[in-house]
Design an enzyme around this catalytic site. Structure first.
Site, PDB file in Angstrom:
ATOM      1  N   PHE A  24       0.858  -1.192   0.000  1.00 62.89           N
ATOM      2  CA  PHE A  24       0.000   0.000   0.000  1.00 62.89           C
ATOM      3  C   PHE A  24       0.889   1.235   0.000  1.00 62.89           C
ATOM      4  O   PHE A  24       1.780   1.361   0.833  1.00 62.89           O
ATOM      5  CB  PHE A  24      -0.929   0.019   1.227  1.00 62.89           C
ATOM      6  N   LYS A  52       2.969   9.962   8.169  1.00 59.17           N
ATOM      7  CA  LYS A  52       2.293   9.514   9.382  1.00 59.17           C
ATOM      8  C   LYS A  52       2.973  10.041  10.658  1.00 59.17           C
ATOM      9  O   LYS A  52       2.757  11.181  11.049  1.00 59.17           O
ATOM     10  CB  LYS A  52       2.170   7.995   9.390  1.00 59.17           C
ATOM     11  N   ASP A 107       9.165   2.538   1.229  1.00 63.97           N
ATOM     12  CA  ASP A 107       8.038   3.321   1.715  1.00 63.97           C
ATOM     13  C   ASP A 107       7.953   3.096   3.217  1.00 63.97           C
ATOM     14  O   ASP A 107       7.483   2.061   3.690  1.00 63.97           O
ATOM     15  CB  ASP A 107       6.757   2.850   1.014  1.00 63.97           C
TER      16      ASP A 107
HETATM   17  C1  LIG Z   1       3.016   2.296   3.748  1.00 63.08           C
HETATM   18  C2  LIG Z   1       2.077   3.401   3.410  1.00 63.08           C
HETATM   19  N1  LIG Z   1       2.355   4.209   2.362  1.00 63.08           N
HETATM   20  C3  LIG Z   1       1.559   5.229   2.023  1.00 63.08           C
HETATM   21  C4  LIG Z   1       0.402   5.490   2.718  1.00 63.08           C
HETATM   22  C5  LIG Z   1      -0.462   6.630   2.300  1.00 63.08           C
HETATM   23  O1  LIG Z   1      -0.313   7.673   3.191  1.00 63.08           O
HETATM   24  P1  LIG Z   1      -1.364   8.885   3.172  1.00 63.08           P
HETATM   25  O2  LIG Z   1      -2.670   8.298   3.577  1.00 63.08           O
HETATM   26  O3  LIG Z   1      -0.804   9.869   4.173  1.00 63.08           O
HETATM   27  O4  LIG Z   1      -1.396   9.423   1.795  1.00 63.08           O
HETATM   28  C6  LIG Z   1       0.059   4.673   3.804  1.00 63.08           C
HETATM   29  C7  LIG Z   1      -1.178   4.915   4.551  1.00 63.08           C
HETATM   30  O5  LIG Z   1      -1.711   4.066   5.206  1.00 63.08           O
HETATM   31  C8  LIG Z   1       0.918   3.614   4.160  1.00 63.08           C
HETATM   32  O6  LIG Z   1       0.643   2.805   5.185  1.00 63.08           O
END
Ligand SMILES: Cc1ncc(COP(=O)(O)O)c(C=O)c1O
Length: 401
Positions: free
Chosen positions: A136, A250, A221
């Site tokens: 994700f 986050k 990520d």
């Molecule tokens: C690993 C990862 N990358 C990207 C995101 C996306 O982040 P945002 O919701 O701040 O765009 C998330 C959100 O849960 C995530 O867990």
């Protein structure tokens, strides 16, 4: 105005389905709803409230900055953004930082940078992005397509192309797919939304080696795993594998929206003036708060505390499992933990979450089979113990239902 959950259905786009309770106050790892009912927070705003709610140092920093300057755009730079960038580069492999407002935007920047770097250095043919099933990376069209969950990316017309997916922890699949046409491999160093899945050491080291062999950039990520969540400032430090690009969001702002993409000078130079940007990226309010978060989290006290609290969680969850036999394993690292439901309770993670909320405990799911915990890194031992006893009651009711 009568503000209730019904108002949500009346005025909000229906892409979310929030719980009935509306929290109005938070302090540390406790939340209170409109009726004054108190909850323990093991969810942390989906792994965001890294220092709990309304941490006094963060409140003070935000207040102080709010009386100085709120917003300047990137036509001008500002002091908090430069201090934060300096500290992030001192604390990591990175030499350069790009700021954004959300995880998806930081990942969008990372992907665009990887493509631009490959086009500039090797030519337009080198454009393949390899990512992992159940990954994700956010909800922009590029990031959601790189994320490996069709349910999120399908149904919006033609997708960005040259993106391929393989299974996480399957090194031989990567070996087969990767080539000199691969411009980047993007992965979470722990899959969060995909079920709290850790990489095997051999896999992650193998990914790095294959990227090196084919001049592909490795993007980590760390939107969910970063800023102390695993007990290291960033998860890559605990894996002994250094990415070329890392994204963080986050926990970075402890609840204030801010994100960043970190990389080396050699790679960063391909995002020349005018190639990418954001109005709010590097906003002084967000950067001032994130600087304070970093100062507090990047200390032995907090990072060692995460390891101690992980042990408390694991012991408590194992004890619950000894009695109720509902989990096949407790997995994850630091304070990003997943209780995986065994076959008997497969598909029922939401039932556990709803039962926990009825016991005044907020937790998360990660797919249909995993109950996820991502609390504040400074949650007190007492709150962990009290929260786990609420969770035990929720488990007892769920297995009996
Ligand atoms: C690993 C990862 N990358 C990207 C995101 C996306 O982040 P945002 O919701 O701040 O765009 C998330 C959100 O849960 C995530 O867990």
């Amino acid at each position: 105005m009568n503000v209730t959950r019904d108002l949500f259905d009346e005025v909000m786009v229906p892409n979310y389905n929030p719980a009935a309770v509306i929290p109005v106050k938070g302090l540390g790892s406790r939340l209170w709803d409109q009726a004054g009912t108190e909850f323990i927070d093991f969810a942390g705003g989906i792994a965001v409230n890294v220092l709990g709610h309304c941490h006094p140092e963060l409140v003070k920093t935000l207040q102080e900055q709010s009386e100085k300057v709120w917003h300047l755009s990137n036509v001008l730079t500002n002091e908090p953004v430069l201090r934060l960038a300096k500290k992030l580069t001192q604390a990591t492999f990175a030499e350069k930082v790009y700021f954004a407002n959300s995880g998806a935007e930081a990942n969008e920047a990372a992907l665009k940078l990887a493509r631009r770097y490959a086009v500039d250095k090797f030519g337009a043919e080198k454009n393949q992005i390899i990512a992992f099933n159940q990954g994700f990376h956010g909800r922009t069209f590029f990031t959601v397509t790189v994320g490996g969950q069709a349910a999120y990316s399908d149904g919006f017309g033609p997708k960005p192309s040259a993106i391929d997916h393989i299974d996480y922890n399957d090194l031989s699949a990567l070996e087969t797919l990767i080539s000199d046409k691969t411009c980047a491999v993007m992965m979470e160093p722990i899959q969060g939304e995909g079920g709290v899945v850790s990489p095997e050491t051999e896999f992650v080291k193998g990914v790095r080696a294959l990227c090196d062999k084919h001049n592909a950039l490795l993007i980590f990520d760390e939107v969910q795993s970063g800023m102390g969540r695993t007990g290291d400032l960033y998860a890559y430090l605990g894996l002994d594998v250094t990415p070329d690009i890392l994204t963080t969001a986050k926990s970075l702002g402890g609840g204030f929206p801010i994100a960043a993409m970190l990389t080396t000078s050699e790679i960063a130079k391909h995002l020349k003036v005018g190639t990418h940007g954001s109005t709010y990226g590097g906003n002084p309010l967000g950067c001032a708060v994130a600087e304070k978060v970093l100062d507090i989290v990047n200390t032995p006290e907090v990072l060692d505390g995460v390891k101690h609290k992980e042990a408390l969680f694991r012991t408590g969850l194992e004890k619950i499992n000894t009695q109720y036999q509902c989990f096949s394993e407790i997995r994850g690292k630091g304070l990003l933990l997943g209780a995986v439901l065994n076959e008997q309770y497969a598909g029922r993670s939401r039932d556990f979450l709803v039962a926990a909320a009825a016991e005044n405990l907020m937790c998360l799911v990660a797919g249909a089979n995993v109950v996820r915990f991502a609390p504040s890194l400074v949650i007190s031992d007492e709150d962990i113990i009290e929260g786990l006893s609420r969770f035990e009651r929720a488990v007892a009711k769920t297995v009996a239902s």
